[in-house]
Enzyme design. Structure first.
Site, PDB file in Angstrom:
ATOM      1  N   ASP A  58     -30.973  -0.743 -10.369  1.00  0.00           N
ATOM      2  CA  ASP A  58     -30.806  -0.304  -8.977  1.00  0.00           C
ATOM      3  C   ASP A  58     -30.084  -1.432  -8.245  1.00  0.00           C
ATOM      4  OD1 ASP A  58     -31.118   0.194  -6.231  1.00  0.00           O
ATOM      5  OD2 ASP A  58     -32.917   1.381  -6.592  1.00  0.00           O
ATOM      6  N   VAL A  59     -28.895  -1.156  -7.730  1.00  0.00           N
ATOM      7  CA  VAL A  59     -28.061  -2.236  -7.172  1.00  0.00           C
ATOM      8  C   VAL A  59     -28.661  -2.881  -5.921  1.00  0.00           C
ATOM      9  CG1 VAL A  59     -25.871  -1.415  -8.131  1.00  0.00           C
ATOM     10  CG2 VAL A  59     -26.610  -0.589  -5.874  1.00  0.00           C
ATOM     11  N   TYR A 153     -21.738   5.949   6.482  1.00  0.00           N
ATOM     12  CA  TYR A 153     -20.871   5.787   5.305  1.00  0.00           C
ATOM     13  C   TYR A 153     -19.646   4.922   5.634  1.00  0.00           C
ATOM     14  CZ  TYR A 153     -18.361   7.076   1.022  1.00  0.00           C
ATOM     15  OH  TYR A 153     -17.700   7.039  -0.184  1.00  0.00           O
TER      16      TYR A 153
END
Ligand SMILES: NC(=O)c1ccc[n+]([C@@H]2O[C@H](COP(=O)([O-])OP(=O)(O)OC[C@H]3O[C@@H](n4cnc5c(N)ncnc54)[C@H](O)[C@@H]3O)[C@@H](O)[C@H]2O)c1
Length: 256
Positions: A58-59, A153
């Site tokens: 998981d980054v 985003y």
């Protein structure tokens, strides 16, 4: 003879979409690829398809970056290419965006990329003969301009754009290059999910995207994988801090 023979590459979010295409292209040209993803099921299947190693990762988690980098160093002795590709998409007007949604997008898209750059630089700096490396960050055309619904985003991808330039300038002297890729609308599971949620409106949305793209079609994952390969290879040895726009001409100007 491949274009990146023997180079060691890590691709995050490599289970599907643009990451999967990058894995395939890097393998074709001779790299030793490690595919990481938070999705163990798809990640394992895709890794088997290309004959590469899979790492659950998981980054957002710094401890997972640390342990992954030490495993790569132990097994391969170096890291030459890092593709910070893992990401999620959301769209919501700014005045309706819940704080936790905004934080989640920043956490995965921007903090995940920051952790990748931090630990990628540390690892590449140890490469023998100061041979450096190449870090490739997936931003977006929405990291270059605003977008309706893009409070979270676009902010995350705009952050990736300037993080990239900072990493590039700090590390150029040690031959660690860092560039961002700015895709337009590419046909991947991320975009398929958007079409699915649009229901009957999906054909009209697709037609609108195509009409806003001078080349006249949506992009394919291979279009981005080719740019990843160029930035990963020594053909781009004088390219750092650059914004590589791969969008079929979408951001060149207004279509009227
Ligand atoms: N598809 C497009 O049109 C487009 C356009 C511009 C930019 N991008 C960017 O390109 C990248 C790839 O997009 P895609 O369309 O292939 O997306 P996708 O949704 O098809 O694939 C993304 C992958 O990232 C993984 N992932 C998500 N969160 C993660 C986490 N916390 N840790 C590790 N892995 C995680 C997912 O499991 C998935 O395998 C993203 O950063 C995206 O923002 C995509």
């Amino acid at each position: 003879m491949g274009r990146i023979d023997g180079k060691v590459a890590l691709v995050t979010g490599g289970a599907q979409g643009l990451g999967e295409a990058a894995v395939g292209r890097l393998v074709e040209e001779g790299a030793i690829v490690i595919l990481s993803d938070a999705n163990t099921e798809t990640g394992g299947v895709t890794a088997d398809k290309y004959g590469v190693a899979f790492e659950r990762h998981d980054v957002r988690e710094e401890s997972q970056w640390e342990s992954l980098m030490s495993r790569i160093l132990k097994q391969h002795g170096r890291l030459d290419i890092l593709v910070n590709n893992a990401g999620i998409f959301t769209s919501c007007p700014v005045d309706e965006t819940p704080l936790e949604d905004f934080r989640r997008v920043i956490d995965i898209n921007l903090i995940g990329c920051f952790l990748g750059c931090k630990h990628g630089v540390r690892t590449m700096a140890r490469n023998a003969n100061e041979s450096g490396g190449s870090i490739i960050n997936l931003s977006s055309v929405t990291g270059l301009r605003g977008q309706i619904g893009g409070a979270a985003y676009s902010s995350s991808k705009g952050g990736v754009r300037l993080l990239t330039k900072t990493v590039a300038i700090e590390n150029a002297a040690r031959q660690i290059r860092c560039n961002s890729i700015h895709p337009g609308t590419m046909y991947t599971p991320m975009v398929e999910a958007l079409f699915d949620s649009a229901g009957d409106a999906a054909p009209a949305i697709k037609a609108q995207i195509e009409s806003q793209t001078p080349i006249g079609r949506m992009g394919e994952p291979a279009d981005i994988a080719d740019m990843v390969l160029f930035l990963a290879s020594d053909e781009s040895k004088y390219v750092t801090g650059a914004e590589m726009v791969v969008d079929g001409g979408m951001t060149t100007g207004l279509p009227y």
